[in-house]
Scaffold this motif. Sequence first.
Motif, PDB file in Angstrom:
ATOM      1  N   ALA A  91       0.786  -1.118  -0.043  1.00  0.00           N
ATOM      2  CA  ALA A  91      -0.085   0.046  -0.004  1.00  0.00           C
ATOM      3  C   ALA A  91       0.837   1.277  -0.023  1.00  0.00           C
ATOM      4  N   LYS A  92       2.237   0.991  -0.032  1.00  0.00           N
ATOM      5  CA  LYS A  92       3.021   2.312   0.280  1.00  0.00           C
ATOM      6  C   LYS A  92       2.783   3.256   1.297  1.00  0.00           C
ATOM      7  N   VAL A  93       2.608   2.733   2.306  1.00  0.00           N
ATOM      8  CA  VAL A  93       2.039   3.624   3.410  1.00  0.00           C
ATOM      9  C   VAL A  93       2.936   3.233   4.634  1.00  0.00           C
ATOM     10  N   SER A  94       2.893   4.223   5.463  1.00  0.00           N
ATOM     11  CA  SER A  94       3.796   4.111   6.517  1.00  0.00           C
ATOM     12  C   SER A  94       3.417   3.215   7.709  1.00  0.00           C
ATOM     13  N   ALA A  95       4.348   2.351   8.457  1.00  0.00           N
ATOM     14  CA  ALA A  95       3.623   1.646   9.445  1.00  0.00           C
ATOM     15  C   ALA A  95       2.671   2.282  10.385  1.00  0.00           C
ATOM     16  N   ASP A  96       3.245   3.444  10.586  1.00  0.00           N
ATOM     17  CA  ASP A  96       2.153   4.343  11.548  1.00  0.00           C
ATOM     18  C   ASP A  96       0.837   4.509  11.237  1.00  0.00           C
ATOM     19  N   MET A  97       0.791   4.408   9.751  1.00  0.00           N
ATOM     20  CA  MET A  97      -0.698   4.542   9.507  1.00  0.00           C
ATOM     21  C   MET A  97      -1.595   3.372   8.989  1.00  0.00           C
ATOM     22  N   ILE A  98      -1.004   2.124   9.217  1.00  0.00           N
ATOM     23  CA  ILE A  98      -2.012   1.178   8.749  1.00  0.00           C
ATOM     24  C   ILE A  98      -3.183   0.921   9.646  1.00  0.00           C
ATOM     25  N   ALA A  99      -4.281   0.252   9.373  1.00  0.00           N
ATOM     26  CA  ALA A  99      -5.436   0.044  10.160  1.00  0.00           C
ATOM     27  C   ALA A  99      -5.149  -0.713  11.475  1.00  0.00           C
ATOM     28  N   GLY A 135      -5.844 -20.515  21.293  1.00  0.00           N
ATOM     29  CA  GLY A 135      -6.916 -20.329  20.909  1.00  0.00           C
ATOM     30  C   GLY A 135      -7.177 -20.240  19.346  1.00  0.00           C
ATOM     31  N   LEU A 136      -6.156 -19.777  18.695  1.00  0.00           N
ATOM     32  CA  LEU A 136      -6.213 -19.274  17.205  1.00  0.00           C
ATOM     33  C   LEU A 136      -5.273 -19.817  16.537  1.00  0.00           C
ATOM     34  N   SER A 137      -5.391 -20.467  15.338  1.00  0.00           N
ATOM     35  CA  SER A 137      -4.265 -20.998  14.567  1.00  0.00           C
ATOM     36  C   SER A 137      -3.646 -19.783  13.619  1.00  0.00           C
ATOM     37  N   THR A 138      -2.548 -19.942  13.403  1.00  0.00           N
ATOM     38  CA  THR A 138      -1.714 -18.829  12.601  1.00  0.00           C
ATOM     39  C   THR A 138      -2.505 -18.579  11.367  1.00  0.00           C
ATOM     40  N   THR A 139      -3.024 -19.647  10.852  1.00  0.00           N
ATOM     41  CA  THR A 139      -3.675 -19.557   9.542  1.00  0.00           C
ATOM     42  C   THR A 139      -5.065 -18.490   9.690  1.00  0.00           C
ATOM     43  N   LEU A 140      -5.778 -18.833  10.809  1.00  0.00           N
ATOM     44  CA  LEU A 140      -7.009 -18.121  10.877  1.00  0.00           C
ATOM     45  C   LEU A 140      -6.554 -16.555  11.428  1.00  0.00           C
ATOM     46  N   ALA A 141      -5.485 -16.578  12.057  1.00  0.00           N
ATOM     47  CA  ALA A 141      -4.965 -15.398  12.635  1.00  0.00           C
ATOM     48  C   ALA A 141      -4.586 -14.171  11.619  1.00  0.00           C
ATOM     49  N   LYS A 142      -4.114 -14.835  10.458  1.00  0.00           N
ATOM     50  CA  LYS A 142      -3.593 -14.013   9.404  1.00  0.00           C
ATOM     51  C   LYS A 142      -5.113 -13.483   8.783  1.00  0.00           C
ATOM     52  N   SER A 143      -6.075 -14.249   8.781  1.00  0.00           N
ATOM     53  CA  SER A 143      -7.484 -14.121   8.067  1.00  0.00           C
ATOM     54  C   SER A 143      -7.989 -12.876   9.081  1.00  0.00           C
ATOM     55  N   VAL A 144      -7.682 -13.010  10.538  1.00  0.00           N
ATOM     56  CA  VAL A 144      -8.272 -11.989  11.088  1.00  0.00           C
ATOM     57  C   VAL A 144      -7.476 -10.634  10.920  1.00  0.00           C
ATOM     58  N   PHE A 145      -6.381 -10.763  10.734  1.00  0.00           N
ATOM     59  CA  PHE A 145      -5.519  -9.743  10.313  1.00  0.00           C
ATOM     60  C   PHE A 145      -5.875  -8.808   9.256  1.00  0.00           C
ATOM     61  N   ASP A 146      -6.275  -9.566   8.133  1.00  0.00           N
ATOM     62  CA  ASP A 146      -6.626  -8.922   6.935  1.00  0.00           C
ATOM     63  C   ASP A 146      -8.038  -8.257   7.101  1.00  0.00           C
ATOM     64  N   ALA A 147      -8.940  -9.191   7.790  1.00  0.00           N
ATOM     65  CA  ALA A 147     -10.189  -8.180   8.247  1.00  0.00           C
ATOM     66  C   ALA A 147     -10.192  -7.124   8.938  1.00  0.00           C
ATOM     67  N   LEU A 148      -9.184  -7.212   9.969  1.00  0.00           N
ATOM     68  CA  LEU A 148      -8.866  -5.725  10.676  1.00  0.00           C
ATOM     69  C   LEU A 148      -8.555  -4.713   9.609  1.00  0.00           C
ATOM     70  N   LEU A 149      -7.669  -5.172   8.700  1.00  0.00           N
ATOM     71  CA  LEU A 149      -6.797  -4.277   7.670  1.00  0.00           C
ATOM     72  C   LEU A 149      -8.177  -3.636   6.958  1.00  0.00           C
ATOM     73  N   ASP A 150      -9.261  -4.144   6.922  1.00  0.00           N
ATOM     74  CA  ASP A 150     -10.519  -3.761   6.415  1.00  0.00           C
ATOM     75  C   ASP A 150     -11.395  -3.039   7.033  1.00  0.00           C
ATOM     76  N   GLY A 151     -10.813  -2.794   8.386  1.00  0.00           N
ATOM     77  CA  GLY A 151     -11.609  -1.976   9.404  1.00  0.00           C
ATOM     78  C   GLY A 151     -12.614  -2.307   9.955  1.00  0.00           C
ATOM     79  N   LEU A 152     -12.524  -3.827  10.059  1.00  0.00           N
ATOM     80  CA  LEU A 152     -13.481  -4.215  11.086  1.00  0.00           C
ATOM     81  C   LEU A 152     -12.948  -4.353  12.342  1.00  0.00           C
TER      82      LEU A 152
END
Lengths: 97, 485, 494
Positions: free
Chosen positions: B367-375, B392-409
């Motif tokens: 995204a060419k954005v600073s680490a200070d600015m990510i969601a 409680g959470l597998s790494t795979t699912l955690a990555k999915s959660v991370f992506d969802a958090l990036l989307d603003g959830l």
Amino acid sequence: MLNDEEVRAIAAEARLSLHGDELAKAVRYINNFLGMVDRFKELDLKDVPPFCFAESTECPLREDVAAPFPRVPDILAARSQSLDYAGAFRVPRIVEE
Amino acid sequence: MHHKEKLEFTPVIGIEIHIQLKTRSKIFCSCAADYTNDEPNTHICPVCMGLPGSLPALNGEVIRQAMRAGLTLHCRILPTTFFFRKSYYYPDLPKGFQITQSDLPIAADGWLEIHDDAGRPKRVRVNRLHLEEDVGKLRHVTADGRIEGASSSFVDYNRSGLPLAEIVSEPDISSAREAVEYVTTLRRRVLHAGASDVDLEKGMMRFDANVSLKCSDGRWGNRVEVKNMNSFRALERAIEYEVKRQGSILAEGGEVMRETRHWNDARGVTTGLRVKEFYRKFIVEPDLPPLVITKEQVDEALASLPEMPEEKLVRYVGFGLSEGDAAVLIEEPAVARYFEACVTAGANPLRAGNWVRTEVLRVVNDAKVSADMIAVSPEALASLLAKVEDGGLSTTLAKSVFDALLDGLSFEDALKRSGASDGAVDVHALAASVVAANPDVVAEIRSGKDTKGKKVKFLVGLMMRESKGSVKVDEATAALEKVLA
Amino acid sequence: MSGLHELSTSEIAAGVKGKKFSALEVFDDCLNRTLACDGSLDALITTVVEDGRRAAEAIDGRVARGEPLGPLAGVPTVLKDNMCTYKVRTTAGSRILGGWEPPYSATVWTLLSEAGATLLGKSNMDEFAMGNTTGTSAFGPTRNPWDTSRVPGGSSGGSAAAVAAAYVPFALGSDTGGSIRQPASYCGIYGLKPTYGLVSRYGLIAYGSSLDQIGPFARSMADIALVMSVIARHDPRDSTSVPGKSFDFTVRKGSDALRGKRVALVREFQDFTLDKPIADAMKRVAKICEDAGAEITEVSLPTVGRYAVACYYAIAASEAHTNLARYDGVRYGAEADEHAGTLREAFEDVRSKGFGVEVKSRIIAGTCLTEPVRSEEYYVAATRVRTLIAEEFHRAFESADCILQPVTPSMPERIGEVDDDATKGYEADLYTLPVNMAGLPGLTFFTGYAESGLPVGLQLVGHRWSDATLVDMGAALEEIIGSPRVPAVVKGAA
């Protein structure tokens, strides 16, 4: 004493071309000038610091605020005919000698 | 016949770096220092255009940033310095002279630690850091934008008057690799200090190299200045080329001509500019009184410096990270800040290090954005990692959660979408996560290669494990088939 | 109304404020005087008619509405054409700037216009201020209002002539080696070169940056004081402008300003010949000072006497060649001939055609002196000699309050009487240029008229920041000696 070629070279460095008797006059002028400043050799300047500023003030510092100049078009108006489409000044062909 | 010994050459290399100091306005006027992508000649004024009657007014922040940059290079700050006019004629130089420092730079006698080619630490001495104003930008009208053969050129003065620090090293560098390490180390320190954004693409950092060779038979080759290297790779290749070129000349008993050469990246060679030996005339700049710097100002600049990347590296290794991994984290100060905030928020340093190195950096680069600015805040990541930590959470699912958090959830919604909620399992989302995390397997299934259905069973097994058995096999299989369809 | 052009600055300001006459009436009267005389004198390069009248009308509007007025409200003035005036052509007396209209104004002009002054014109000058006759101007010479076959002096000859001939009550000039003081003397008016750093140089087209100062011309010391009170302001845009220096320039009546002052004559100057009117004026004024209670003493300036001229020209040329390096035709001014193919040819074309001989000579000299091979021996050496000169003055002022000395060794020469060897003429500047080397204030004051009818001026030089003292002393001398007249210039004119 500088000769014609040397003076011509100095003039060229100053982006001045001398034609006809302009060169002879310039050579006379420069050599008289150098004769005038040769007088400094009479003095012992070894321990004399150079005079740079009349007052011993320090360089004032400006606050780092971006304040655009309000009349940029007036600056560019001086060359309105020869700016390119993007607003840059045109210069002729640069030849690295 | 006199038997010649094979000559050995030791490269003697000095680097000159120009960095644009980080300020809001230019060095001698109040035009904005940030003009990227703006139209030509929009950030100009009488001062940076050198209009008749204009006078320079020195920006205090330039001095502060110059001191800070100098201090990252272990320089001493001179208590009194002057400015000079360096005069020559060129259309990008609006006054016909450049205001610069010469004999009395603001900072001097510093050093930077790098490693020689054998891996041993060595110091490169920094002769000085001095201030000067930048010049305008010339654009040449030819196919490749280069000067040769251009019928005309155009000048944009937005860049004129930007504050530059010129950093000159002693010729202590002995190889192209060392040169790159010197330049990247310097860049990293200055970036961490916030003294410059040192963005190469935006021209905020430029370097020239002075290359000569010392021969084992006692001869010293002449120094050649190499210009026009616009990347670290170009710097490395150009120096390697020069060392080879000069070596061949000297090996044949010839003499290296003292000159300035241009690096041509496309052709991989340096070419001589055939420029006459010119001279620059200097006078003291009468419009700027001497710059006086107090001990208090130096102390303040020093105190304002954050932790340097080398210190961070040691600290991160102390957390248990490998040097290699730590080295990645210290490249960008924002990334390092992110990692540290994550650890402070309670994350396991090794796990945090991995995640920042992979997932966070991926977002930063894509995204060419600073680490200070990510969601995803470092604290949110820490919470996520805590869930992975306690099983409680597998790494795979955690990555999915991370992506969802990036989307603003929100955290809850992110968990739900990934099918990893504490409550009822969303089988469909679970199937989608598993599919997303296993593209190779999915490709095999879709291409019809999974004749025995083993791959499908494998994926279903993953889903079962993720849901801790709270989902029935046939439910999982149905959801999976729907997603794969 | 006629005759308004002969009023002083303060009389005009008071009259406009007191509604005795309007600013427009004043402007028009000054304009008429200008148009009547300038055919003979050529003091102005640009006459600002429309915008000037409009500015005068604006002042009248303020008067009518009872709005506050500045101390110079309604007073027309003329600026030397090396001071930038927004959207009014500024040439520095040269062809190289073409028809350039600056996109900004010099600080001094902003201060004057905020005080209510109106701009009547831009005055003629030696090209880039290099000269002492106004004869090197690309626009032709200006003539001395007292004898139009003679020079008005330079480089601010146009401003001096405009004030002497009463186009306007005051004008601004610039002084680098005597360019205010010498024309003030030749034109028989008062001219002050302030202490270096007292008046902002922002917007002054630079010649010798460490020497240039802007200052006023006027026909009375009260006017000099009034203008100084407006323009002597610290300016953050000029880093050599010294903060915290504010002076009370109000002139107090009475010649007490001379009482108890140690007025020094320079021993080394006694050896040089002076034209009789000037030598006589020196004797006469020394006696006037003594009679008024001053003590005439002596100071010795041997370094000044022998080295100041060479030192000045070396430094001025070295700074000037850098200040004039920006004139290359790319961003403003005269453009290169379209047949000039390469960049170098284009630069040479613009500069060789755009600069006159004197300017080119000094650029070449400055380039020569600052070349690395010669820099230490000449440019750097000159800056060391300058230290000696400044120290010599500093020591002198330990035993003197001011120096009384000539402005020039001779009376104004005839126009066109030019020495083929320009450097010979430089020696005449010995009385003015050392003052710029040390950054001191210098005042030319009127002393009377010679038998020939030409005016004679002399100079007071003070230590740095003694400007207000010099103004007081000049006012005291004016009270004793009398103020200058206005010459007819035009047959039948009052």
